[in-house]
Motif scaffolding. Sequence first.
Motif, mmCIF file in Angstrom:
data_model
loop_
_atom_site.group_PDB
_atom_site.id
_atom_site.type_symbol
_atom_site.label_atom_id
_atom_site.label_comp_id
_atom_site.label_asym_id
_atom_site.label_seq_id
_atom_site.Cartn_x
_atom_site.Cartn_y
_atom_site.Cartn_z
ATOM 1 N N SER A 85 0.818 -1.219 0.000
ATOM 2 C CA SER A 85 0.000 0.000 0.000
ATOM 3 C C SER A 85 0.852 1.270 0.000
ATOM 4 O O SER A 85 0.322 2.363 0.127
ATOM 5 C CB SER A 85 -0.928 0.001 1.218
ATOM 6 O OG SER A 85 -0.160 0.024 2.414
ATOM 7 N N TYR A 86 2.160 1.122 -0.141
ATOM 8 C CA TYR A 86 3.075 2.253 -0.047
ATOM 9 C C TYR A 86 3.635 2.686 -1.406
ATOM 10 O O TYR A 86 3.785 1.873 -2.310
ATOM 11 C CB TYR A 86 4.263 1.901 0.855
ATOM 12 C CG TYR A 86 3.887 1.654 2.281
ATOM 13 C CD1 TYR A 86 3.539 2.703 3.129
ATOM 14 C CD2 TYR A 86 3.875 0.362 2.802
ATOM 15 C CE1 TYR A 86 3.197 2.479 4.453
ATOM 16 C CE2 TYR A 86 3.535 0.132 4.125
ATOM 17 C CZ TYR A 86 3.194 1.191 4.944
ATOM 18 O OH TYR A 86 2.854 0.965 6.256
ATOM 19 N N GLU A 103 7.481 -2.490 9.834
ATOM 20 C CA GLU A 103 6.935 -1.552 10.823
ATOM 21 C C GLU A 103 5.517 -1.102 10.487
ATOM 22 O O GLU A 103 4.770 -0.697 11.378
ATOM 23 C CB GLU A 103 7.857 -0.341 10.965
ATOM 24 C CG GLU A 103 9.198 -0.700 11.578
ATOM 25 C CD GLU A 103 10.143 0.485 11.692
ATOM 26 O OE1 GLU A 103 9.741 1.640 11.402
ATOM 27 O OE2 GLU A 103 11.303 0.260 12.084
ATOM 28 N N SER A 104 5.149 -1.111 9.226
ATOM 29 C CA SER A 104 3.813 -0.736 8.744
ATOM 30 C C SER A 104 3.276 0.577 9.306
ATOM 31 O O SER A 104 2.165 0.634 9.840
ATOM 32 C CB SER A 104 2.806 -1.849 9.049
ATOM 33 O OG SER A 104 3.165 -3.026 8.391
ATOM 34 N N PRO A 105 4.031 1.670 9.182
ATOM 35 C CA PRO A 105 3.519 2.946 9.687
ATOM 36 C C PRO A 105 2.391 3.469 8.800
ATOM 37 O O PRO A 105 2.270 3.089 7.632
ATOM 38 C CB PRO A 105 4.739 3.866 9.591
ATOM 39 C CG PRO A 105 5.511 3.313 8.442
ATOM 40 C CD PRO A 105 5.329 1.818 8.523
ATOM 41 N N LYS A 106 1.577 4.345 9.366
ATOM 42 C CA LYS A 106 0.552 5.017 8.560
ATOM 43 C C LYS A 106 1.278 6.124 7.807
ATOM 44 O O LYS A 106 1.659 7.138 8.399
ATOM 45 C CB LYS A 106 -0.553 5.566 9.447
ATOM 46 C CG LYS A 106 -1.373 4.461 10.069
ATOM 47 C CD LYS A 106 -2.540 4.987 10.857
ATOM 48 C CE LYS A 106 -3.278 3.790 11.428
ATOM 49 N NZ LYS A 106 -4.513 4.144 12.044
ATOM 50 N N ALA A 107 1.493 5.920 6.521
ATOM 51 C CA ALA A 107 2.282 6.847 5.724
ATOM 52 C C ALA A 107 2.005 6.634 4.244
ATOM 53 O O ALA A 107 1.456 5.599 3.847
ATOM 54 C CB ALA A 107 3.769 6.632 5.996
ATOM 55 N N ILE A 108 2.384 7.621 3.449
ATOM 56 C CA ILE A 108 2.344 7.461 1.995
ATOM 57 C C ILE A 108 3.422 6.481 1.584
ATOM 58 O O ILE A 108 3.204 5.609 0.751
ATOM 59 C CB ILE A 108 2.542 8.822 1.289
ATOM 60 C CG1 ILE A 108 1.336 9.725 1.570
ATOM 61 C CG2 ILE A 108 2.735 8.632 -0.215
ATOM 62 C CD1 ILE A 108 1.531 11.169 1.123
ATOM 63 N N GLY A 136 4.639 11.233 5.464
ATOM 64 C CA GLY A 136 3.391 11.027 6.189
ATOM 65 C C GLY A 136 2.163 11.250 5.314
ATOM 66 O O GLY A 136 2.244 11.795 4.213
ATOM 67 N N LEU A 137 1.033 10.842 5.837
ATOM 68 C CA LEU A 137 -0.227 10.982 5.101
ATOM 69 C C LEU A 137 -0.562 12.434 4.782
ATOM 70 O O LEU A 137 -1.273 12.707 3.815
ATOM 71 C CB LEU A 137 -1.367 10.328 5.895
ATOM 72 C CG LEU A 137 -1.242 8.816 6.108
ATOM 73 C CD1 LEU A 137 -2.357 8.323 7.024
ATOM 74 C CD2 LEU A 137 -1.243 8.073 4.782
ATOM 75 N N ASP A 138 -0.023 13.368 5.588
ATOM 76 C CA ASP A 138 -0.275 14.789 5.344
ATOM 77 C C ASP A 138 0.767 15.411 4.406
ATOM 78 O O ASP A 138 0.738 16.616 4.152
ATOM 79 C CB ASP A 138 -0.309 15.556 6.673
ATOM 80 C CG ASP A 138 1.025 15.527 7.420
ATOM 81 O OD1 ASP A 138 1.969 14.838 6.959
ATOM 82 O OD2 ASP A 138 1.121 16.191 8.471
#
Length: 147
Positions: A85-86, A103-108, A136-138
């Motif tokens: 998904s990255y 690590e699967s962080p919430k990120a682009i 990051g997503l932002d």
Amino acid sequence: MKTKTLLGGLVASLMIVSGAAFAQGPVRVEVYKSAYCGCCGKWVEHLRKNGFDVVTKDVDDVPAARKALGMPDQYGSCHTAKVGSYSVEGHVPADDIRRLLAESPKAIGLATPGMPQGSPGMETSTPQPYETLLVGLDGSARVFARH
């Protein structure tokens, strides 16, 4: 008797889980690049040598592919990729990609902006220090790894 049954069931479950993980095989990476860029091909080979299943897609407009994958232009490089998904932008080392997936962080995703000398695909006798960024997503970024 109950202990043997429980232990047997536990062993069977572990065999199924480990077999399923083995059956998944290497992680697939879709790379969007220009057909005429040699360093992109070298980065693809770096990923393959490190166990990734790489599919390349030659495109006329890498920035459009980058945008479609959600990576902001400010982190741009000569190629872009999708791993799970990255998004992965530029000459990111295979170990950084593995760490991202673990690590699967919430990120682009990850980015190595530009084309730093000494990064995978840009090997040289005079490497320069560079950073891999976690985007990051932002759209903001922080240092994920220093090389």
